[in-house]
Design a protein around this motif. Structure first.
Motif, PDB file in Angstrom:
ATOM      1  N   GLU A 116     155.579 106.557 104.111  1.00 45.81           N
ATOM      2  CA  GLU A 116     156.529 106.243 103.184  1.00 45.81           C
ATOM      3  C   GLU A 116     157.335 107.601 102.823  1.00 45.81           C
ATOM      4  O   GLU A 116     158.487 107.520 102.402  1.00 45.81           O
ATOM      5  CB  GLU A 116     155.458 105.889 101.778  1.00 45.81           C
ATOM      6  N   ARG A 117     156.687 108.727 102.824  1.00 41.61           N
ATOM      7  CA  ARG A 117     157.317 110.040 102.447  1.00 41.61           C
ATOM      8  C   ARG A 117     158.648 110.046 103.571  1.00 41.61           C
ATOM      9  O   ARG A 117     159.641 110.520 103.485  1.00 41.61           O
ATOM     10  CB  ARG A 117     156.422 111.163 102.537  1.00 41.61           C
ATOM     11  N   ARG A 177     153.534 114.169 107.077  1.00 40.13           N
ATOM     12  CA  ARG A 177     153.661 113.353 105.903  1.00 40.13           C
ATOM     13  C   ARG A 177     153.375 111.992 106.106  1.00 40.13           C
ATOM     14  O   ARG A 177     153.574 111.435 107.099  1.00 40.13           O
ATOM     15  CB  ARG A 177     155.102 113.568 105.377  1.00 40.13           C
ATOM     16  N   THR A 178     153.190 111.022 104.975  1.00 36.39           N
ATOM     17  CA  THR A 178     152.918 109.770 105.121  1.00 36.39           C
ATOM     18  C   THR A 178     154.271 109.074 105.747  1.00 36.39           C
ATOM     19  O   THR A 178     155.281 109.739 105.387  1.00 36.39           O
ATOM     20  CB  THR A 178     152.467 109.192 103.856  1.00 36.39           C
ATOM     21  N   ALA A 192     154.831 100.050 108.789  1.00 36.36           N
ATOM     22  CA  ALA A 192     153.700 100.645 108.009  1.00 36.36           C
ATOM     23  C   ALA A 192     152.821  99.580 107.215  1.00 36.36           C
ATOM     24  O   ALA A 192     151.560  99.491 107.262  1.00 36.36           O
ATOM     25  CB  ALA A 192     154.061 101.689 107.095  1.00 36.36           C
ATOM     26  N   LEU A 204     145.400 111.219 110.304  1.00 36.50           N
ATOM     27  CA  LEU A 204     146.878 111.921 110.392  1.00 36.50           C
ATOM     28  C   LEU A 204     146.544 113.406 110.469  1.00 36.50           C
ATOM     29  O   LEU A 204     145.934 113.754 109.245  1.00 36.50           O
ATOM     30  CB  LEU A 204     147.603 111.127 109.066  1.00 36.50           C
ATOM     31  N   GLU A 257     147.143 107.131 109.986  1.00 36.14           N
ATOM     32  CA  GLU A 257     147.072 107.451 108.403  1.00 36.14           C
ATOM     33  C   GLU A 257     145.898 106.442 107.770  1.00 36.14           C
ATOM     34  O   GLU A 257     144.958 106.893 107.089  1.00 36.14           O
ATOM     35  CB  GLU A 257     148.324 107.031 107.674  1.00 36.14           C
ATOM     36  N   ASP A 313     161.261 115.365 106.719  1.00 39.95           N
ATOM     37  CA  ASP A 313     160.398 115.067 107.689  1.00 39.95           C
ATOM     38  C   ASP A 313     161.028 115.156 109.256  1.00 39.95           C
ATOM     39  O   ASP A 313     162.083 114.639 109.003  1.00 39.95           O
ATOM     40  CB  ASP A 313     159.802 113.712 107.464  1.00 39.95           C
ATOM     41  N   ARG A 364     152.160 106.322 113.589  1.00 36.13           N
ATOM     42  CA  ARG A 364     151.592 107.369 112.404  1.00 36.13           C
ATOM     43  C   ARG A 364     151.028 106.611 111.254  1.00 36.13           C
ATOM     44  O   ARG A 364     149.885 106.976 110.781  1.00 36.13           O
ATOM     45  CB  ARG A 364     152.947 107.895 111.782  1.00 36.13           C
ATOM     46  N   ALA A 365     151.665 105.073 110.860  1.00 32.56           N
ATOM     47  CA  ALA A 365     150.877 104.468 109.787  1.00 32.56           C
ATOM     48  C   ALA A 365     149.354 104.189 109.970  1.00 32.56           C
ATOM     49  O   ALA A 365     148.541 104.028 109.265  1.00 32.56           O
ATOM     50  CB  ALA A 365     151.754 103.334 109.263  1.00 32.56           C
TER      51      ALA A 365
END
Length: 316
Positions: free
Chosen positions: A170-171, A167-168, A24, A162, A157, A276, A153-154
């Motif tokens: 980080e989550r 979820r992020t 990320a 997203l 985001e 997640d 994904r990042a």
């Protein structure tokens, strides 16, 4: 049942929260290799990489970043045109991936995500994101695949693409910290058969979970879109067999599994940890190692497999 990092594969599985965060943080550095908003993109790979491509394709398109398809590299529809082809290859040596990149070079912009900067994919693709911090010594892929999806994904985001409800990273990494340490359910560890299910982007994760169990433990596994479960696959579920759902559980499915005596596992349910879906895949990875070791197999040396498939056509 719990597992410890007794094998190389286990240690790599346990490192995933860290590698996801590293991915990320590296989005800006790898921007040249990542799809631009609005591009029509084909994502290709083989085996595990193909399943990650499927998950990313659904996330990207549903998030409005651009039309996205995913193909096994050997099944790419050559008459079809794209603005970019993105290849995923841990080793950077997979024959089918290299063949396709070389075939379209100069006609279609190409990108690749790999773990090894000293491999032919560096020359075959126009731009490459190297996730060497997620490389693996293991034959069976775990952290490189999930870290690649974490990077993608990042990027979505960062681009504001997203999809709602996702979820992020980080989550997801925080959830993965729980997934690498929580004990595995003894009922699941001792199950005879596994049916993995997913919806949308999590269907690729279901396919990957089934593959991990087959590769590492030689387990009897199947994988389907979750809504297809009642159209035949439910016939295999019985006492001592598991239906494992990544993401949300379709209405009524839990009752159907209970009715035929199966065990339902679902990371979206509080009883199973509310994880997640990518973190839930970590649990399936750990289960594959635990099952292999329980049967006296070495998860670092799975039967009939090599780290990369290089066909005898003169390629590196």
């Amino acid at each position: 049942m719990s597992t410890t990092a007794s094998s190389r594969t286990s240690a790599e599985i346990d490192s995933q929260p860290t590698t996801w965060r590293q991915a990320a943080a590296s989005v800006a550095r790898h921007a040249a290799a990542l799809p631009r908003r609005g591009e029509r993109v084909a994502v290709i790979g083989c085996g595990t990489s193909w399943f990650m491509a499927q998950s990313y394709a659904t996330l990207r398109e549903s998030g409005g970043h651009g039309e996205t398809d995913a193909f096994a590299a050997s099944e790419f529809p050559h008459p079809r045109t794209y603005d970019r082809i993105l290849a995923i290859s841990r080793s950077g040596t997979t024959t089918e991936v290299l063949d396709l990149l070389r075939l379209v070079k100069g006609t279609t912009p190409t990108s690749a995500i790999t773990a090894d900067p000293a491999t032919p994919v560096m020359r075959a693709a126009d731009s490459v994101a190297v996730l060497d911090f997620a490389d693996e010594e293991s034959v069976v892929q775990t952290r490189f695949a999930t870290t690649t999806l974490a990077l993608l994904r990042a990027h979505l985001e960062a681009e504001g693409a997203l999809p709602s409800g996702i979820r992020t990273v980080e989550r997801a990494a925080k959830d993965a910290e729980s997934a690498v340490s929580a004990p595995l359910d003894a009922r699941v560890c001792g199950a005879e058969q596994f049916t993995f299910l997913g919806t949308g982007w999590t269907y690729g994760l279901a396919l990957e979970a089934g593959l991990k169990m087959r590769e590492a433990a030689g387990a009897w596994t199947e994988a389907y879109p979750a809504m297809e479960y009642r159209h035949g696959p439910i016939s295999i579920t019985a006492p001592g067999r598991v239906a494992w759902v990544f993401g949300s559980v379709p209405e009524g499915l839990a009752d159907d599994v209970d009715r035929v005596g199966g065990t339902l596992v679902a990371g979206s349910r509080p009883v199973d940890g509310d994880l997640d879906p990518l973190a839930d895949l970590v649990r399936a990875q750990r289960l594959a190692v635990a099952r292999a070791e329980a049967q006296g197999h070495d998860p670092d040396r799975p039967r009939n497999l090599t780290r990369s498939v290089v066909l005898g056509n003169g390629h590196e």
